[in-house]
Design a protein around this motif. Structure first.
Motif, PDB file in Angstrom:
ATOM      1  N   GLY B  95      -0.077   8.692   2.337  1.00  9.62           N
ATOM      2  CA  GLY B  95       0.508   7.524   1.214  1.00  9.62           C
ATOM      3  C   GLY B  95       0.987   8.084   0.013  1.00  9.62           C
ATOM      4  N   LEU B  96       0.504   8.977  -0.637  1.00 10.05           N
ATOM      5  CA  LEU B  96       0.824   9.756  -1.671  1.00 10.05           C
ATOM      6  C   LEU B  96       2.485  10.189  -1.649  1.00 10.05           C
ATOM      7  N   LEU B  97       2.752  10.492  -0.450  1.00  7.91           N
ATOM      8  CA  LEU B  97       4.057  11.522  -0.273  1.00  7.91           C
ATOM      9  C   LEU B  97       5.054  10.524  -0.550  1.00  7.91           C
ATOM     10  N   PRO B  98       5.426   9.500   0.333  1.00  4.05           N
ATOM     11  CA  PRO B  98       6.451   8.478   0.222  1.00  4.05           C
ATOM     12  C   PRO B  98       6.248   7.925  -1.183  1.00  4.05           C
ATOM     13  N   TRP B  99       5.021   7.420  -1.795  1.00  2.00           N
ATOM     14  CA  TRP B  99       5.077   6.937  -3.047  1.00  2.00           C
ATOM     15  C   TRP B  99       5.291   7.763  -4.075  1.00  2.00           C
ATOM     16  N   GLY B 100       5.080   9.273  -3.973  1.00  2.39           N
ATOM     17  CA  GLY B 100       5.761  10.133  -4.848  1.00  2.39           C
ATOM     18  C   GLY B 100       7.079  10.393  -5.089  1.00  2.39           C
ATOM     19  N   LEU B 101       7.746  10.182  -3.622  1.00  5.37           N
ATOM     20  CA  LEU B 101       9.029  10.370  -3.676  1.00  5.37           C
ATOM     21  C   LEU B 101       9.777   9.209  -4.337  1.00  5.37           C
ATOM     22  N   LEU B 173      14.506   4.094   3.208  1.00  9.03           N
ATOM     23  CA  LEU B 173      14.272   2.735   2.576  1.00  9.03           C
ATOM     24  C   LEU B 173      13.639   2.933   1.358  1.00  9.03           C
ATOM     25  N   ALA B 174      12.869   4.157   1.407  1.00  2.56           N
ATOM     26  CA  ALA B 174      12.079   4.277  -0.082  1.00  2.56           C
ATOM     27  C   ALA B 174      13.081   4.588  -1.036  1.00  2.56           C
ATOM     28  N   LEU B 175      14.071   5.559  -0.618  1.00  6.71           N
ATOM     29  CA  LEU B 175      15.079   5.932  -1.515  1.00  6.71           C
ATOM     30  C   LEU B 175      16.125   4.748  -1.891  1.00  6.71           C
ATOM     31  N   VAL B 176      16.400   3.907  -1.158  1.00  2.45           N
ATOM     32  CA  VAL B 176      17.103   2.775  -1.400  1.00  2.45           C
ATOM     33  C   VAL B 176      16.567   1.888  -2.370  1.00  2.45           C
ATOM     34  N   THR B 177      15.182   1.624  -2.213  1.00  4.75           N
ATOM     35  CA  THR B 177      14.548   0.897  -3.070  1.00  4.75           C
ATOM     36  C   THR B 177      14.654   1.589  -4.556  1.00  4.75           C
ATOM     37  N   ALA B 178      14.267   2.890  -4.431  1.00  5.43           N
ATOM     38  CA  ALA B 178      14.201   3.504  -5.743  1.00  5.43           C
ATOM     39  C   ALA B 178      15.697   3.165  -6.561  1.00  5.43           C
ATOM     40  N   LEU B 179      16.634   3.438  -5.635  1.00  7.56           N
ATOM     41  CA  LEU B 179      18.090   3.582  -6.251  1.00  7.56           C
ATOM     42  C   LEU B 179      18.312   2.011  -6.843  1.00  7.56           C
ATOM     43  N   GLY B 180      18.008   0.999  -5.947  1.00  5.14           N
ATOM     44  CA  GLY B 180      18.163  -0.257  -6.506  1.00  5.14           C
ATOM     45  C   GLY B 180      17.623  -0.581  -7.780  1.00  5.14           C
ATOM     46  N   VAL B 181      16.457  -0.464  -7.976  1.00  7.22           N
ATOM     47  CA  VAL B 181      15.511  -0.433  -9.059  1.00  7.22           C
ATOM     48  C   VAL B 181      15.969   0.212 -10.061  1.00  7.22           C
ATOM     49  N   PRO B 231       8.572  -3.897  -1.093  1.00  7.80           N
ATOM     50  CA  PRO B 231       9.263  -3.139  -0.076  1.00  7.80           C
ATOM     51  C   PRO B 231       8.339  -1.671  -0.009  1.00  7.80           C
ATOM     52  N   MET B 232       7.773  -1.192  -0.860  1.00 12.62           N
ATOM     53  CA  MET B 232       7.239   0.049  -0.769  1.00 12.62           C
ATOM     54  C   MET B 232       5.846  -0.154  -0.145  1.00 12.62           C
ATOM     55  N   ALA B 233       5.244  -1.629   0.052  1.00 21.70           N
ATOM     56  CA  ALA B 233       4.140  -1.805   1.030  1.00 21.70           C
ATOM     57  C   ALA B 233       4.419  -1.377   2.409  1.00 21.70           C
ATOM     58  N   GLY B 234       6.057  -1.816   3.008  1.00 17.28           N
ATOM     59  CA  GLY B 234       6.152  -1.553   4.105  1.00 17.28           C
ATOM     60  C   GLY B 234       6.533  -0.071   4.334  1.00 17.28           C
ATOM     61  N   VAL B 235       7.126   0.463   3.429  1.00 16.58           N
ATOM     62  CA  VAL B 235       7.170   1.957   3.338  1.00 16.58           C
ATOM     63  C   VAL B 235       5.986   3.060   3.494  1.00 16.58           C
TER      64      VAL B 235
END
Lengths: 417, 285
Positions: B95-101, B173-181, B231-235
């Motif tokens: 869980g920490l990996l995608p979250w950390g990214l 999806l994680a990157l797109v969310t991070a970019l958007g925010v 979105p991060m819940a899904g990721v």
């Protein structure tokens, strides 16, 4: 029409004054504004540039002159797309390369080699293009030995040379140069000017902003004079420089003292101002070597002073003393003013024509009674520039050593054997 | 002096400068022209990140690994948080990996404009490149930390299932969310430096509403829909599903679709806001 490089029509740029917009604001400020009722419409605005129109043909080297804050930099920022105009329209044919500030994006932790690639990319060069010119860039910068050393270990001179080398090898159709030559040693400046002539001779368009009138005269044929955000004049360079220098578009040239800047120990001497006036009587920052100029010291005496002499030190910005002079150097005058009554005075000193070489100078002020007391001294009361346009030897574009540039009588005789 | 031969007129791009007004679309052609700058800035961020550190790139592993150890002690052993039947260390590390990214990308992107203000005020390039490059440079850290996850899977004997194909999509999806925010926050940061103070709170809070420490299955049925708005819940949940074969709830796939939709919405609105504010950056940063 076919060889148009830049067309500018009615360009203007408005800045809002005051903290909220020129600097970033915090949300609290914004809330305070919202509740305090001071809205954006109440903010004072200033036009840094207004209603400027001109055209530049491809291959032309155009000078832009004006004092600090006149709007030159704003104009260049608009043309290099850093900032948008508030009004007006401009059309630019070709890639614009700007030397607004060399070394933009340089990272201290990266090596010279890495910074060349990074900086090149920031300036809009392709990787292949940078690789192709890499050796040339390194040779130009003279830092071969340190190319794999982080630039934070570079001297400021090396740093600058490398930064300029990258920028100079950018090959835009339009090059915008802003006062990069003010830094660096004479040898490097010569190299930079040489590079700019090369660029110009390749048929590229150059916009050159500088306070160095000799460089402007040497490199450009035509120049724009900008003052208070307006285009005042577009003329052949010698004429534009003449107008700029003699109309007092040059800045400052005056230093005033307020009561709290003067130490109590100076009493009864109270300095008020020191001014530099050109041959036309205007207060200026830059005087011409070939014309006389006046330095005036304005002061008040709150009580009579015996044996007073008020004078000047002139130094070059490198700290070499050029001369020292006092208002009562003339023995007869000193006798006559042995006691100077209380009052308001101006001591004025004429600098003759053909005295100083080009460069920047520092004027110091001294008021004292010999072997009795020094009332006041300010070794850096005023700085000013001397422009050598028209001075002896200007046919050779080389820096001349020495603080003075007298027009001396030479005769050449053929000796019969 | 004026030799037009060296400059061929026909190929010269013409730029028109005029006051920008209203909303503008992203200038993709410009972005494409500067694509190498994206690469160079990403590369610079990587090069510079671990300069003058003793442990260098091992920090990319140490950070999530040590966090995992702490989480395992407090949440796994002391609080006995459910971990969907997996050993807690691998559960939380995955869980920490995608979250950390995501958190790193968000943080770097949000600060990118202010951190590079000297470039913005001096030179033109598509400003979008700055948040973009700061997001991409996080991928390398992620890849390194990912190798450790593979090691842990071998150690715990957890094998990936057929759903592993979804992994790259989840990373995207994680990157797109991070970019958007990140687009929203970076532009706001130019105007209001408060953003710099908000980011740590935001990421911390966001982690608690994402299934990093606990499984999504422990969220009550009727909250699921609201939960999926993040979105991060899904990721994060998807990551465990794709890689570790955790059986998801029946509602998982529609939830993921909703997450992706929300994420795209943030990205598009972020792009427009960024473009609208872009012209003020040089004057205000």
């Amino acid at each position: 029409m076919s060889d148009l490089a830049i067309r500018v029509e009615g360009i203007g740029k408005r800045y809002r004054l005051g903290a909220p917009v020129l600097r970033y604001q915090t949300l609290r400020d914004k809330l305070a504004d919202a509740f305090g009722g001071s809205s954006d419409t109440m903010q004072e605005t200033v036009w840094a540039l207004r209603d400027v129109s001109f055209e530049v043909r491809a291959g032309q080297v155009l000078g832009v002159i004006g004092r600090n804050g006149a709007g030159k930099s704003t104009l260049l920022k608009i043309l290099s797309r850093v900032t948008d105009p508030t009004e007006g329209f401009a059309e630019i044919h070709g890639r614009v390369g700007s030397l607004l500030e060399v070394g933009t994006g340089f990272h201290p932790e990266l090596t010279g080699r890495e910074n060349i690639f990074l900086n090149g990319a920031i300036l809009g060069m392709r990787r292949a293009e940078i690789a192709r010119k890499f050796d040339e860039i390194v040779a130009f910068s003279d830092v071969e030995k340190f190319i794999d050393t982080p630039v934070k270990r570079y001297s400021s001179g090396m740093y600058l040379r490398l930064a300029f080398a990258v920028a100079a090898h950018l090959e835009p159709e339009i090059l915008v140069v802003d006062e990069v030559l003010a830094v660096g040693d004479a040898e490097f400046q010569r190299k930079c000017l040489g590079k700019m002539s090369d660029v110009a001779s390749q048929g590229r368009t150059v916009l050159f902003v500088s306070h160095n009138m000799s460089a402007i005269l040497r490199l450009t044929e035509e120049a724009l004079v900008i003052d208070k955000g307006r285009l005042v004049l577009r003329a052949p360079t010698p004429q534009a420089v003449d107008v700029y220098l003699s109309n007092g578009y040059a800045q400052m040239g005056e230093r005033t003292w307020t009561a709290d800047e003067v130490p109590a120990s100076a009493a009864p001497f109270r300095p008020l101002a020191i001014r530099l006036r050109n041959a036309q009587g205007r207060v200026v920052d830059t005087i011409r070597s070939v014309e006389p100029a006046d330095v005036e010291i304005e002061y008040a005496l709150d009580a009579p002073v015996t044996g007073l002499r008020v004078g000047l030190y002139l130094m070059s910005t490198r700290g070499e003393a050029v001369f020292t002079t006092f208002d009562t150097d003339e023995p007869a005058l000193f006798e006559q003013l042995s006691v100077r009554p209380a009052g308001h005075y101006v001591s004025r000193c004429r600098l003759p024509a053909d005295l100083l070489n080009e460069g920047r100078f520092v004027l110091g002020v001294n008021a004292s009674s010999y072997r009795v007391r020094r009332y006041f001294q300010d070794e850096q009361a005023l700085t000013f520039s001397v422009d050598a346009a028209g001075a002896p030897g200007m046919q050779w574009p080389e820096p001349r050593l020495g603080a003075v540039r007298p027009r001396l009588d030479w005769s050449i005789e053929a000796v019969q054997e | 002096m004026k030799d037009p031969l060296t400059v061929t007129k026909a190929t010269l791009p013409v730029t028109y400068l005029r006051p920008a007004r209203g909303w503008m679309a992203v200038n993709l052609r410009d972005l494409w022209r500067y694509r190498e700058l994206i690469y160079f800035l990403t590369w610079r961020n990587l090069k510079v990140r671990y300069k003058q550190t003793l442990l260098g790139v091992s920090w990319a592993v140490l950070e999530p690994f040590l966090t995992m150890v702490v989480f395992t002690i407090f949440f796994g052993n002391l609080a006995r948080v459910s971990s969907d039947g997996l050993p807690y260390p691998i559960f939380s590390y995955a869980g920490l990996l995608p979250w950390g990214l995501f958190a790193k990308a968000l943080n770097d992107a949000s600060r990118s404009l202010v951190a590079n203000s000297h470039m913005i005020t001096k030179i033109y390039f598509p400003r979008l490149i700055l948040p973009l490059a700061s997001i991409l440079s996080g991928l390398v850290d992620f890849a390194i930390a990912f190798v450790v996850l593979l090691g842990m899977m071998v150690y715990y004997g957890v094998w990936p299932t057929a759903t592993v194909w979804a992994l790259p999509l989840l990373v995207l999806l994680a990157l797109v969310t991070a970019l958007g925010v990140g687009l929203w926050l970076s532009a706001l940061n130019v105007l209001y430096r408060d953003v710099g103070y908000v980011i740590p709170f935001l990421t911390q809070f966001w982690m608690f509403i994402s299934p990093v420490i606990y499984p999504a299955s422990s969220v009550g049925e009727r909250w699921r829909l609201i939960y999926a708005l993040n979105p991060m819940a899904g990721v994060v949940e998807g990551f465990r599903w794709a890689l570790l074969g955790v059986q998801p709830q029946a509602t998982f796939l529609p939830m993921l679709a909703l997450s992706a939709g929300i994420s795209l919405l943030i990205l598009i609105s972020g792009l427009f806001y960024f473009r609208r504010m872009e012209r003020l950056f040089a004057d205000m940063v």
